[in-house]
Design an enzyme around this catalytic site. Structure first.
Site, PDB file in Angstrom:
ATOM      1  N   GLY A 652       0.826  -1.209   0.000  1.00 32.10           N
ATOM      2  CA  GLY A 652       0.000   0.000   0.000  1.00 32.10           C
ATOM      3  C   GLY A 652       0.856   1.253   0.000  1.00 32.10           C
ATOM      4  N   SER A 655       0.515   8.625   3.021  1.00 30.54           N
ATOM      5  CA  SER A 655       0.786  10.037   2.777  1.00 30.54           C
ATOM      6  C   SER A 655       2.267  10.317   2.594  1.00 30.54           C
ATOM      7  CB  SER A 655       0.256  10.872   3.943  1.00 30.54           C
ATOM      8  OG  SER A 655      -1.127  10.671   4.103  1.00 30.54           O
ATOM      9  N   THR A 658       5.667   4.356   1.201  1.00 36.84           N
ATOM     10  CA  THR A 658       5.132   3.160   0.563  1.00 36.84           C
ATOM     11  C   THR A 658       5.461   1.956   1.445  1.00 36.84           C
ATOM     12  OG1 THR A 658       5.562   4.183  -1.580  1.00 36.84           O
ATOM     13  CG2 THR A 658       5.107   1.831  -1.566  1.00 36.84           C
ATOM     14  N   VAL A 659       4.517   1.033   1.558  1.00 36.46           N
ATOM     15  CA  VAL A 659       4.673  -0.128   2.430  1.00 36.46           C
ATOM     16  C   VAL A 659       4.857  -1.382   1.584  1.00 36.46           C
ATOM     17  CG1 VAL A 659       3.671  -1.480   4.302  1.00 36.46           C
ATOM     18  CG2 VAL A 659       3.247   0.989   4.181  1.00 36.46           C
ATOM     19  N   LYS A 674       7.887   0.195   5.854  1.00 36.93           N
ATOM     20  CA  LYS A 674       7.398   1.473   5.359  1.00 36.93           C
ATOM     21  C   LYS A 674       8.607   2.311   4.943  1.00 36.93           C
ATOM     22  CE  LYS A 674       4.620   5.516   6.655  1.00 36.93           C
ATOM     23  NZ  LYS A 674       3.787   6.127   7.722  1.00 36.93           N
ATOM     24  N   ASP A 783      -4.709  11.021  13.061  1.00 35.30           N
ATOM     25  CA  ASP A 783      -5.106  10.567  11.722  1.00 35.30           C
ATOM     26  C   ASP A 783      -5.804   9.207  11.802  1.00 35.30           C
ATOM     27  OD1 ASP A 783      -5.443  10.837   9.020  1.00 35.30           O
ATOM     28  OD2 ASP A 783      -3.452  10.109   8.481  1.00 35.30           O
TER      29      ASP A 783
END
Length: 974
Positions: A652, A655, A658-659, A674, A783
């Protein structure tokens, strides 16, 4: 006037109340006031018209209750037609005394309660009963209704009725032509005796709880033209249950067949193509059927509407489909179809709508579609189509509703012929490889409301002629290669609500006139090369809907943006030493955190011994402890474990990074990594924030960080990454919304049950309670949203992504936005961010409580707070509150019912008992005023009590799915 026998004032659009003097017409036999706008109550003295045989009052605005004595005084009444009004209260029991009645029409009102048990008992002449669409009529149909041998039409659809169809209905209602029980709560099997109702023409049993197989001999109903069985739990499989389809081939008058949303599996039988050529509408949707579309589907030459949606049907679209010359609607969305779009589709010259989105169609779009001169809607989105878009498609002036070719691999330029689409409302070409410039002829699309061209390869300048499309509401040009300035002409589109220009190469200033667009509510110009002063009014004041990140040379704007003052601004430091001192502390704090991390990493590197081989069954040792001990991991190890950060290991994108899935070659431990995008402004601060927030916290519901990497990549660039435990079931967001957006049918295996959602809600509340009340100093997540909630093997939840979290020191509690990591001075995501943050208030734990409230409402309604259905006057809390408490089941996520073995009244009552306190808590937590929100400590206690009560309730009824192959929990102790 007292001698008047008939009063016919129908279809005159008369208004006002029915005069009470009508009761003096003692000899009146027919009263016909149909299709007017009479309002108010039915005059009580109308019961004095003892000679009435026909009362026609349908299609007015009459309200109130029907006089209780009406059936006692109007003994000669043969027709009582009160259809399509607003009558309330119970159906008068006295109607059972109307022994001469032939027609009883009470549909489209608001009658409530049960149907009087006496109706039908002594009504030997009753032929027609219409109680449809009252919604609140409940209970079972009186047995007396099934003993009306004279009855030809029984319509009780769209109520809350229950019960079963009597197995001997053919003996009780031998003359029945229409049976409408749709949209109720009827259960049991569909009796085979229905096949003996030789006069039956219409059978509508949709949206109930019928089970078992469809009677195999329905083909005996030679007069049948309308059969609707959708929305039940009827069954058919690979070896049995489809016999009814073979039988229906004998129904030579069949025109409508609706079979969607049942438990039909196995291959779609070839006998579908052998149905009568009189068939006009065929609906096959939300089914587990597989196989292919029969190759001779073209033999159904009478078809006007064909729906094959949300199934597992694969293979090619048969070329014979071009023989369906009468087809006006063709919908083949969300299947597994592959191969080419047959050019024979161009023969369907009567076609008005065609869609085949979310399949695996490939090849080019056939030019023959240019012959579909009546087409208003074309949707081939989310396929594998390639080549250029034929100009013949743009030469269809009839296209007015939508042209959606998004998310394919289409290439080439946008043809000049695009300007021919002068009547088009929505054009969506997102997610392709279209290139070149947008032609100036786009100005001719004068009624265009949405233009979505994002994620392509368009280049050149944004054309000024876009400003001529005065009705444009949404313009998305994100992720292209546009250069030059943002044209001032966009500021002349006063209807513009959403403007997305991010990730291009735009330069120059932001047009100041954009701040004058009163309708503009979303503006994203991030990651360009814009310069100059940011306007201060309009959308530029609402930080919830503004993104300007990634433009290093912007200045000014409102103070919450924290941008440098423009060069013509007066110095701030001398005029406001306190403000200068505050921002100096921010800089010092950030620098200190970075220095701490560098020193810590260096110390670890010097002191670390070579890592020993570990057994495969052992995960990497925890590395963030109370003493801040890290186990060093190198860039090369992460690169090897992710196969060079390949797409195949992509989990995925967030913000700031990228993981990836990472499997360490040394011990084959699998983790999630990450990788931060350090070119994006704020990513380094996000890295530090996550390290700071997670270095000392310990809770079962928080995502565990294993180690970090701060190094140099293979190209000599700075590299930062965090290594987390892997969550095999992905994010909560994918379980709440993925089945609806990807084309994959929603099932009990890819959606969440009610108790699973309650478990997850408890985990989230517990995590927030820990962060707010048991960490010293407290931590605000900032968040909280479904994509940041990850699910373990047993579906327990972990709160992750602390990239913009905030540690509340004593001084931070007193100073708003100190140590802020947000580019625009606001923390959170649109839809979840607390409203006070947009007004400049300091970060607080109550901001997380607001996000928790929105998240709870989303989990149990299935609606995202950014759902397109919500406009300026509606949002998720108001949507939920409008249905609370009486209509809470109406807003509940429909996927909840996939996990329940029954849909009877008792089950619905149990579900409602569980939903009410959760929705109440969600509404309380999402109050606009922070002081009115439920504290998270109380929310966690209340959520746990609701979950525990649900376990007791559903365990007794065996209504919850047990643990399955996906590791789904039925219950989980602490």
């Amino acid at each position: 006037m007292s001698f008047l026998r008939a009063l016919d004032l129908s279809s005159n659009w008369l208004r006002g109340e029915i005069p009470a003097s009508i009761g003096r017409l003692r000899r009146l036999r027919t009263l016909d006031l149909r299709v007017n706008t009479f309002s108010g109550a039915l005059p009580g003295n109308i019961t004095s018209c003892a000679s009435l045989t026909g009362m026609f009052l349908s299609s007015n605005r009459l309200a109130g209750s029907v006089p209780a004595e009406l059936g006692d005084t109007l003994a000669r009444l043969q027709v009582l037609d009160l259809n399509n009004n607003s009558f309330t209260g119970p159906v008068p029991a006295s109607l059972a005394n109307l022994t001469s009645l032939r027609q009883l029409s009470l549909g489209l009102n608001s009658f409530a309660g049960s149907i009087p048990p006496g109706i039908g008992r002594d009504m030997a002449h009753l032929e027609f009963i219409d109680l449809c669409d009252n919604r609140r009529l409940s209970g079972e149909l009186p047995p007396s209704l099934y003993n009306l041998s004279s009855l030809t039409s029984l319509d009780v659809g769209q109520n809350a009725l229950q019960g079963i169809i009597p197995p001997d209905i053919h003996l009780q209602l031998p003359r029945l032509r229409y049976l409408g029980l749709f949209d109720n709560q009827f259960t049991g099997a569909i009796p085979s005796s229905l096949s003996n109702l030789t006069d039956l023409q219409e059978l509508e049993l949709s949206e109930n709880g019928f089970t078992g197989s469809v009677p195999s001999d329905l083909g005996r109903l030679q007069s049948l033209w309308n059969l609707q069985l959708d929305g039940n739990r009827l069954e058919a499989g690979r070896t049995e249950g489809w016999e009814f389809m073979d039988s229906l081939a004998n129904c030579s008058k069949l025109e409508v067949l609706v079979l969607g949303d049942n438990n039909f599996t196995g291959d779609l039988p070839a006998s579908v193509a052998k149905l009568s050529t009189t068939l006009q509408m065929l609906y096959l949707y939300d089914l587990g059927v597989s196989g292919t579309i029969p190759s001779d589907i073209g033999s159904l030459v009478g078809l006007k509407v064909l729906w094959i949606l949300n199934t597992y049907i694969s293979g090619a679209i048969p070329d014979s489909i071009g023989k369906l010359a009468n087809l006006t609607e063709l919908h083949l969305d969300n299947n597994g179809l592959s191969g080419l779009i047959p050019s024979s589709a161009g023969n369907l010259t009567k076609l008005i709508k065609i869609s085949a989105s979310s399949n695996n169609l490939e090849g080019s779009i056939p030019k023959s579609l240019g012959k579909l001169s009546s087409l208003i809607s074309l949707d081939f989105s989310r396929n594998c189509l390639n080549g250029s878009i034929p100009k013949e498609v743009f030469e269809l002036p009839s296209l007015s509703l939508i042209l959606d070719l998004s998310h394919n691999s289409l290439s080439g330029p946008l043809p000049l012929e695009v300007g021919i689409l002068a009547n088009l409302n929505v054009m969506n070409l997102s997610g392709n490889r279209l290139s070149g410039q947008i032609p100036s002829t786009i100005r001719n699309c004068m009624v265009l409301e949405e233009l979505l061209l994002d994620s392509n390869l368009f280049q050149g300048s944004i054309p000024q002629p876009l400003g001529d499309i005065k009705g444009l509401r949404v313009l998305n040009l994100t992720m292209n290669r546009f250069s030059g300035v943002i044209p001032d002409a966009l500021a002349s589109i006063h209807s513009l609500q959403q403007l997305y220009l991010a990730h291009n190469s735009l330069s120059g200033p932001i047009p100041a006139d954009l701040q004058n667009l009163t309708s503009l509510s979303n503006l994203d110009v991030s990651f360009n090369d814009l310069q100059g002063e940011v306007p201060k009014e309009g959308v530029f004041r609402n930080l919830s809907y503004l993104s300007i990140a990634g433009n290093k040379n912007l200045c000014g704007g409102i103070p919450l943006l924290h941008l440098d003052p423009c060069s013509n601004s007066s110095p701030v430091r001398k005029k406001n030493n306190k403000r200068w001192f505050k921002y100096s502390k921010v800089a010092l704090a950030t620098t200190g955190a970075l220095l701490f991390l560098v020193l810590l990493t260096a110390a670890i590197y010097i002191s670390k011994k070579p890592r020993k081989n570990s057994q495969k069954s052992q995960p990497l040792a925890p590395t963030i402890t109370g003493e801040h001990q890290y186990e060093r991991v190198s860039y090369q190890e992460l690169s090897d474990g992710t196969k060079g950060f390949s797409e195949t290991n992509l989990l995925g994108k967030g913000s700031y990074g990228t993981v990836y899935r990472c499997t360490f070659t040394e011990d084959e431990t699998t983790t999630a990594v990450k990788v931060f995008n350090l070119e994006q402004s704020g990513s380094t601060r996000s890295f530090v924030a996550e390290c700071e927030a997670l270095r000392s916290v310990r809770h079962r519901c928080l995502l565990r960080i294993i180690t970090c990497c701060s190094s140099i990549d293979s190209q000599g660039r700075e590299f930062k990454a965090l290594v987390f435990e892997l969550m095999p079931n992905g994010s909560l967001n994918s379980w709440l919304h993925h089945p609806n957006s990807s084309g994959e049918p929603a099932t009990s295996k890819n959606t969440l049950s009610l108790t699973q959602r309650l478990d997850i809600a408890v985990d989230i509340a517990d995590a927030l309670d820990y962060l707010h009340n048991h960490c010293q100093p407290p931590i605000v997540h900032c968040d909280l949203k479904p994509s940041n909630i990850l699910l373990a093997q047993d579906m327990s939840a972990r709160v992750g992504d602390f990239g913009i979290s905030r540690i509340l020191s004593e001084s931070a509690c007193k100073t708003a936005y100190q140590n802020s990591n947000s580019v625009v001075g606001i923390r959170g995501s649109i839809g979840y961010v607390a409203p006070e943050y947009g007004e400049g208030c300091a970060v607080s734990t109550l901001g997380d409580v607001y996000s928790l409230g929105i998240l709870l409402l989303e989990m149990f309604t299935g609606r995202s707070p950014t759902d397109a259905a919500f406009g300026d006057s509606l949002d998720l809390p108001r949507f939920s509150e409008a249905a609370f408490p009486d209509r809470v089941l109406e807003v509940a996520d429909p996927n909840l019912w996939l996990h329940l073995h029954s849909d009877d009244g008792a089950t619905r009552s149990r579900v409602q008992e569980c939903l009410l306190p959760v929705i109440r808590l969600g509404l309380s937590c999402s109050k606009h005023q922070p002081r009115e929100r439920t504290p998270v400590r109380d929310a966690a206690v209340e959520m746990r009590a609701v979950r525990d009560e649900a376990y007791l309730m559903f365990a007794a009824s065996l209504a919850v799915d047990m643990e399955g192959e996906n590791g789904v929990r039925a219950t989980r102790g602490e």
